[in-house]
Design an enzyme around this catalytic site. Structure first.
Site, mmCIF file in Angstrom:
data_model
loop_
_atom_site.group_PDB
_atom_site.id
_atom_site.type_symbol
_atom_site.label_atom_id
_atom_site.label_comp_id
_atom_site.label_asym_id
_atom_site.label_seq_id
_atom_site.Cartn_x
_atom_site.Cartn_y
_atom_site.Cartn_z
ATOM 1 N N ARG A 192 8.138 28.128 64.931
ATOM 2 C CA ARG A 192 6.793 28.318 64.408
ATOM 3 C C ARG A 192 6.083 29.186 65.453
ATOM 4 N NH1 ARG A 192 2.615 23.559 62.661
ATOM 5 N NH2 ARG A 192 1.820 24.020 64.752
ATOM 6 N N LYS A 211 -7.401 17.254 63.007
ATOM 7 C CA LYS A 211 -7.466 18.229 61.913
ATOM 8 C C LYS A 211 -7.351 17.587 60.533
ATOM 9 C CE LYS A 211 -2.567 19.328 62.324
ATOM 10 N NZ LYS A 211 -1.656 20.088 63.179
HETATM 11 C C1 LIG Z 1 -1.029 19.359 64.015
HETATM 12 C C2 LIG Z 1 -0.665 19.741 65.380
HETATM 13 C C3 LIG Z 1 -0.484 18.733 66.342
HETATM 14 C C4 LIG Z 1 -0.569 17.265 66.024
HETATM 15 O O1 LIG Z 1 0.544 16.878 65.270
HETATM 16 P P1 LIG Z 1 0.797 15.340 64.878
HETATM 17 O O2 LIG Z 1 2.150 15.332 64.302
HETATM 18 O O3 LIG Z 1 -0.271 14.997 63.878
HETATM 19 O O4 LIG Z 1 0.676 14.544 66.113
HETATM 20 C C5 LIG Z 1 -0.175 19.143 67.635
HETATM 21 N N1 LIG Z 1 -0.060 20.438 67.964
HETATM 22 C C6 LIG Z 1 -0.235 21.437 67.066
HETATM 23 C C7 LIG Z 1 -0.099 22.849 67.510
HETATM 24 C C8 LIG Z 1 -0.537 21.119 65.741
HETATM 25 O O5 LIG Z 1 -0.699 22.092 64.858
#
Ligand SMILES: *Cc1c(COP(=O)(O)O)cnc(C)c1O
Length: 371
Positions: A131, A36
């Protein structure tokens, strides 16, 4: 070359991803490569796939659509709960999605029926970070409703810790996720054969737990973004052994270089961002202005090279003190980035990207300008 730009070393990203994939595979854990922060960059997505990630994950549908448009057809998951208004597009571009609301899953079911497709669903469970997530006591109800919907396949359950409140993934909350997986399998054994396939334990903050020696239970997947791109874990932002922390750097160009007083003069009120700036008189300093600002990057997340000290940033100007007068106007200065700086630089239309790759293709440098 153009500036500001992100220099992206795909070989280093490949190394980071494949090391994590291999270390986790030994513990029975697959990797969803979260892209992302790259705004749907196909070169990075393909690099992760070549390194052995099982699926791609993104929280924004637009990025998954961009990957599809660029010819990336790997299994992709929408890892943020879909907006009901996007259900049709979600079903068209994403193979599965992470969900917490039955109203959304119903919309996905209707869209999947119209499109004559099956859409996969992973149910997210709340384990304390507050969250996204279904409260554990409500999980069986959500599973029952999900299983009753046509053109929906329940793939698994997952959880997300650390992002909002900093809750640390540990033996306790991971065991709770395993126990929930077992209880779902037992209660729905008729409809769920051979049981929940994916138990997704979390993000880069889970690496310390996942690579540790304790029992992994049912956890068989992690969703990794930052650790692959920046080479660090995310609980204390420590570098991970053997990984590159400089796979991505940001280059900006010097547009003014003067010796100036360190203390402003005149009557002082708020600056452009509503701050009252306190300054100490340190005499005259070598001050450089770089053509980059808050529209391009989070200046607080820049890691300056030695001899360069960031003093301030406005929308388009980064002001730095430099230790010697060696650089000239037009020189490039290279910075490291934290996740916040990376995210903003990747999503700024003013920041171009230069991809470096030796392993996968003969071209050493290839230019790619963000749309
Ligand atoms: C952004 C995100 C991740 C990845 O997180 P990192 O800290 O970049 O590894 C994993 N799961 C969800 C639901 C996320 O929003």
């Amino acid at each position: 070359m153009t500036a500001p730009r992100l220099d992206i070393d795909l070989d280093k990203i490949h190394h980071n991803a494949s090391l994590l994939v291999h270390r986790l595979a030994k513990r029975g854990i697959s990797v969803t490569g979260v892209v992302k922060s790259t705004l749907g960059c196909p070169e990075i997505a393909n690099t992760l796939l070549r390194a052995g990630v099982l699926t791609l994950g993104d929280s924004r549908l637009e990025n998954i659509e961009a990957l599809r448009h660029a010819g990336v057809h790997a299994t992709a998951a929408l890892i943020r709960s879909p907006m009901p208004s996007q259900a049709e597009r979600v079903v068209r571009s994403a193979n599965f999605s992470f969900n917490t609301e039955i109203a959304v899953i119903r919309a996905l079911s209707r869209s999947a029926q119209n499109a004559r497709r099956t859409h996969g669903v992973v149910l997210m469970v709340e384990l304390g970070d507050l969250r996204e997530g279904i409260m554990p006591a409500d999980l069986h109800t959500s599973v029952r409703e999900t299983l009753s919907l046509p053109n929906i396949a329940l793939l698994g359950i997952g959880t997300n810790l650390s992002c909002r409140s900093g809750v640390v993934p540990d033996d306790h909350n991971m065991a709770e996720l395993s126990t929930l997986a077992n209880s779902v399998d037992a209660a729905f054994s008729d409809q769920l054969k051979p049981g929940l396939a994916m138990i997704s334990g979390g993000n880069s903050a889970n690496l310390r737990w996942a690579l540790g020696d304790t029992e992994k239970g049912r956890i068989n997947n992690l969703r990794l973004g930052e650790s692959i791109l920046l080479g660090c874990e995310t609980l204390h932002r420590q570098p991970l052994a053997g990984l590159h922390t400089d796979a991505i750097s940001l280059v900006a160009e010097v547009i003014e270089l003067k010796t100036k007083p360190s203390k402003p003069w005149g009557t002082i009120a708020q600056n452009a961002f509503g701050e009252m700036v306190q300054s100490v008189d340190r005499g005259r300093v070598h001050q450089a202005i770089l053509a980059i600002g808050r529209q391009d990057v989070d200046p607080d997340g820049l890691i300056a090279p030695s001899g360069v000290n960031i003093l301030a940033a406005s929308s388009d100007h980064l002001v730095a003190e430099i230790s010697a007068n060696r650089i000239r106007v037009g020189a490039e200065i290279r910075f490291g980035l934290n996740y916040s700086a990376l995210l903003r630089a990747m999503t700024s239309p003013f920041v171009s990207r230069a991809m470096k790759r030796s392993r996968a293709s003969p071209e050493l440098f290839e230019h790619y300008t963000a749309a």
